[in-house]
Design a protein around this motif. Structure first.
Motif, short mmCIF file in Angstrom:
data_model
loop_
_atom_site.label_atom_id
_atom_site.label_comp_id
_atom_site.label_asym_id
_atom_site.label_seq_id
_atom_site.Cartn_x
_atom_site.Cartn_y
_atom_site.Cartn_z
N HIS A 110 16.95 31.43 -15.91
CA HIS A 110 17.40 30.65 -14.76
C HIS A 110 17.17 29.15 -14.97
N ASP A 111 17.33 28.69 -16.23
CA ASP A 111 17.47 27.26 -16.52
C ASP A 111 16.22 26.41 -16.36
N THR A 112 15.03 26.96 -16.62
CA THR A 112 13.83 26.13 -16.59
C THR A 112 13.98 24.97 -17.59
N GLY A 113 13.76 23.76 -17.10
CA GLY A 113 13.93 22.55 -17.91
C GLY A 113 15.26 21.85 -17.69
N GLY A 114 16.20 22.51 -16.98
CA GLY A 114 17.48 21.90 -16.66
C GLY A 114 17.37 20.90 -15.52
N ILE A 115 18.43 20.13 -15.31
CA ILE A 115 18.44 19.07 -14.29
C ILE A 115 19.44 19.41 -13.18
N TYR A 116 18.92 19.40 -11.93
CA TYR A 116 19.75 19.73 -10.77
C TYR A 116 19.64 18.61 -9.74
N GLU A 117 20.78 18.21 -9.17
CA GLU A 117 20.79 17.18 -8.13
C GLU A 117 20.99 17.86 -6.77
N SER A 118 19.93 17.85 -5.96
CA SER A 118 20.00 18.48 -4.64
C SER A 118 20.85 17.67 -3.67
N TYR A 119 21.62 18.37 -2.85
CA TYR A 119 22.49 17.74 -1.86
C TYR A 119 23.41 16.70 -2.51
N GLY A 120 23.85 17.01 -3.72
CA GLY A 120 24.70 16.08 -4.44
C GLY A 120 25.63 16.83 -5.38
N ARG A 121 25.53 16.53 -6.65
CA ARG A 121 26.45 17.07 -7.65
C ARG A 121 26.05 18.44 -8.19
N GLY A 122 24.90 18.95 -7.75
CA GLY A 122 24.45 20.25 -8.26
C GLY A 122 23.93 20.14 -9.69
N TRP A 123 24.23 21.13 -10.50
CA TRP A 123 23.74 21.13 -11.88
C TRP A 123 24.35 19.99 -12.69
N LEU A 124 23.50 19.18 -13.29
CA LEU A 124 23.93 18.16 -14.24
C LEU A 124 23.78 18.65 -15.67
N GLU A 125 22.70 19.40 -15.93
CA GLU A 125 22.46 19.97 -17.26
C GLU A 125 21.78 21.33 -17.08
N GLN A 126 22.44 22.40 -17.54
CA GLN A 126 21.83 23.72 -17.56
C GLN A 126 21.36 24.03 -18.98
N ILE A 127 20.57 25.08 -19.10
CA ILE A 127 19.95 25.43 -20.38
C ILE A 127 20.78 26.51 -21.08
N PRO A 128 21.12 26.30 -22.35
CA PRO A 128 21.86 27.32 -23.08
C PRO A 128 21.02 28.58 -23.28
N ALA A 129 21.69 29.71 -23.43
CA ALA A 129 21.01 31.01 -23.51
C ALA A 129 19.96 31.05 -24.61
N GLU A 130 20.22 30.39 -25.75
CA GLU A 130 19.27 30.47 -26.86
C GLU A 130 17.95 29.77 -26.59
#
Length: 198
Positions: A110-130
């Motif tokens: 579930h993307d630990t380390g990824g970047i999310y913008e709350s009440y805005g653009r949502g996910w900016l960077e998600q984490i690849p499966a590997e």
């Protein structure tokens, strides 16, 4: 003349070589320097900072009273039960509505380390499966967040997760905030929150 120039520039050399200021955000005893938002639980147990869902099962935040714009933050976390949480940076909070960017702390896949913008653009960077295997569920993990200007880098257990630039982030300022996600059943332990101002 050479001695004069050396004497003139010597103070500048000391300033340039001055060590980066380190700040211990959590003192291991109480919530001094922090403010609670919402009705969820924040408390200290055995020198660790605990966030836990309360009976309302809503979003909750624990934010630094001070703002930090450019910094290098290291924090350790251990997920118990549902570990859906996160570390916000350059954030401001009104009630339990937060403006800012979250470095995700969540269960595996579930993307630990990824970047999310709350009440805005949502996910900016998600984490690849590997990279999902880097998280150690049920164990202590080390999350590092480096933010300077519009440049954001995250690392999990020493491995690079995100390296991005964003103009909106670059223009912002605010506090560091830990999150409890809504839905209930969440418990996360935190320790060793060390911030270096850049």
């Amino acid at each position: 003349m050479q001695r004069f120039l050396f004497a003139l520039f010597l103070p500048l050399l000391f300033v340039m070589a001055a060590p980066t200021k380190k700040i211990t955000l959590f003192n291991g005893k109480d919530l001094t320097g922090w403010k609670i938002y919402g009705t969820e639980k924040w408390y200290v147990d055995n020198g660790e900072l605990i966030c836990e869902s309360g009976p309302d099962k809503q979003y909750g935040y624990l934010a630094t009273e001070a703002f930090y714009k450019n910094f290098d933050l290291s924090v350790q976390f251990k997920q118990e039960a549902n570990g859906n949480s996160g570390v916000f940076f350059r954030s401001t909070i009104d009630g339990t509505r937060i403006s800012g960017w979250q470095v995700e702390v969540a269960p595996k896949d579930h993307d630990t380390g990824g970047i999310y913008e709350s009440y805005g653009r949502g996910w900016l960077e998600q984490i690849p499966a590997e990279k999902e295997t880097i998280l150690k569920p049920g164990e202590w993990n080390t999350l590092r967040i480096r933010v300077e200007g519009d440049h954001v880098q995250t690392y999990l257990n020493g491995k690079p997760m995100v390296d991005m630039r964003d103009a909106k982030i670059g223009a912002a300022n605010g506090s560091i905030a830990l999150q409890i996600h809504d839905g209930g059943g969440i418990k996360v332990r935190w320790r060793k929150l060390i911030l270096k101002e850049l």
